[in-house]
Write a protein that holds these residues in place. Structure first.
Motif, short mmCIF file in Angstrom:
data_model
loop_
_atom_site.label_atom_id
_atom_site.label_comp_id
_atom_site.label_asym_id
_atom_site.label_seq_id
_atom_site.Cartn_x
_atom_site.Cartn_y
_atom_site.Cartn_z
N UNK A 66 33.74 116.06 -98.01
CA UNK A 66 32.68 116.03 -96.99
C UNK A 66 32.78 117.19 -96.01
N UNK A 67 33.99 117.52 -95.59
CA UNK A 67 34.17 118.62 -94.64
C UNK A 67 33.73 119.95 -95.22
N UNK A 68 34.12 120.22 -96.46
CA UNK A 68 33.73 121.49 -97.08
C UNK A 68 32.22 121.55 -97.29
N UNK A 69 31.61 120.41 -97.61
CA UNK A 69 30.15 120.37 -97.75
C UNK A 69 29.50 120.78 -96.42
N UNK A 70 30.09 120.37 -95.32
CA UNK A 70 29.57 120.75 -94.00
C UNK A 70 29.74 122.25 -93.77
N UNK A 71 30.88 122.81 -94.18
CA UNK A 71 31.11 124.26 -94.07
C UNK A 71 30.01 125.00 -94.83
N UNK A 72 29.75 124.58 -96.07
CA UNK A 72 28.71 125.22 -96.89
C UNK A 72 27.34 125.14 -96.22
N UNK A 73 27.03 123.97 -95.67
CA UNK A 73 25.74 123.76 -95.01
C UNK A 73 25.59 124.68 -93.80
N UNK A 74 26.66 124.80 -93.01
CA UNK A 74 26.62 125.69 -91.84
C UNK A 74 26.42 127.14 -92.28
N UNK A 75 27.07 127.52 -93.39
CA UNK A 75 26.90 128.88 -93.92
C UNK A 75 25.46 129.11 -94.35
N UNK A 76 24.91 128.14 -95.07
CA UNK A 76 23.53 128.24 -95.54
C UNK A 76 22.54 128.39 -94.38
N UNK A 77 22.84 127.72 -93.27
CA UNK A 77 21.96 127.74 -92.10
C UNK A 77 22.23 128.91 -91.16
N UNK A 78 23.19 129.79 -91.53
CA UNK A 78 23.49 130.95 -90.70
C UNK A 78 24.11 130.60 -89.36
N UNK A 79 24.84 129.47 -89.31
CA UNK A 79 25.40 128.98 -88.05
C UNK A 79 26.76 129.59 -87.72
N UNK A 80 27.37 130.34 -88.65
CA UNK A 80 28.70 130.90 -88.40
C UNK A 80 28.86 132.21 -89.13
N UNK A 81 29.91 132.94 -88.74
CA UNK A 81 30.22 134.22 -89.36
C UNK A 81 31.53 134.17 -90.14
N UNK A 82 32.43 133.27 -89.72
CA UNK A 82 33.79 133.23 -90.25
C UNK A 82 34.25 131.79 -90.43
N UNK A 83 35.00 131.54 -91.51
CA UNK A 83 35.73 130.29 -91.67
C UNK A 83 37.21 130.65 -91.56
N UNK A 84 37.92 129.92 -90.71
CA UNK A 84 39.36 130.10 -90.60
C UNK A 84 40.02 128.92 -91.31
N UNK A 85 40.84 129.21 -92.30
CA UNK A 85 41.62 128.19 -92.98
C UNK A 85 43.07 128.63 -92.95
N UNK A 86 43.99 127.69 -93.09
CA UNK A 86 45.40 128.06 -92.98
C UNK A 86 45.82 128.93 -94.16
N UNK A 87 45.46 128.53 -95.36
CA UNK A 87 45.81 129.29 -96.56
C UNK A 87 44.84 128.96 -97.67
#
Length: 129
Positions: A66-87
């Motif tokens: 569910x969380x990654x689906x939200x990341x994808x949705x935010x990317x599709x909507x142009x809501x962010x520039x960067x995803x920070x993940x630990x590794x």
């Protein structure tokens, strides 16, 4: 009358902190470390964290979380520039499942950066910066 000039101020890139470090019922230490590291990474790199998105670690297919689906949705909507993940394993332990996600976000103008110290000095292609 003198002419006023304004310095253009560039806003810090908008970031999402993606935390996929804790298994169901396990200690939250790994997740806490990922959050602390991600926040420090954002501060060092002048990134503005919009939100923190947690996911339970273990599912190898990112799109099933569910969380990654939200990341994808935010990317599709142009809501962010960067995803920070630990590794990289936070995205998937399987590099064949990870690569299409990196490509997909890239197509939407989103870069994935890793906060874990040995990877923090590399870009998404694994090239030292």
């Amino acid at each position: 009358m003198g002419m006023m000039t304004f310095q253009a101020t560039r806003k810090p890139p908008r970031a999402v902190l993606y935390i996929c470090a804790q298994r169901d019922g396990s200690s939250s230490l790994a997740a806490e470390r990922a959050i602390e590291e991600g926040r420090a990474f954002a501060e060092r790199n002048d990134l503005r964290i919009l939100t923190e998105i947690p996911d339970t670690y273990g599912e190898p297919v990112p799109s099933k979380r569910a969380g990654w689906a939200r990341v994808r949705e935010m990317a599709e909507n142009g809501e962010m520039d960067v995803v920070i993940a630990r590794w990289p394993n936070a995205l998937s332990v399987d590099s064949e499942l990870r690569a299409p996600e990196l490509d997909y976000l890239g197509q939407h103008g989103v870069q994935v950066l890793f906060s874990w110290a040995p990877l923090a000095a590399m870009d998404t292609a694994g090239t030292p910066q």
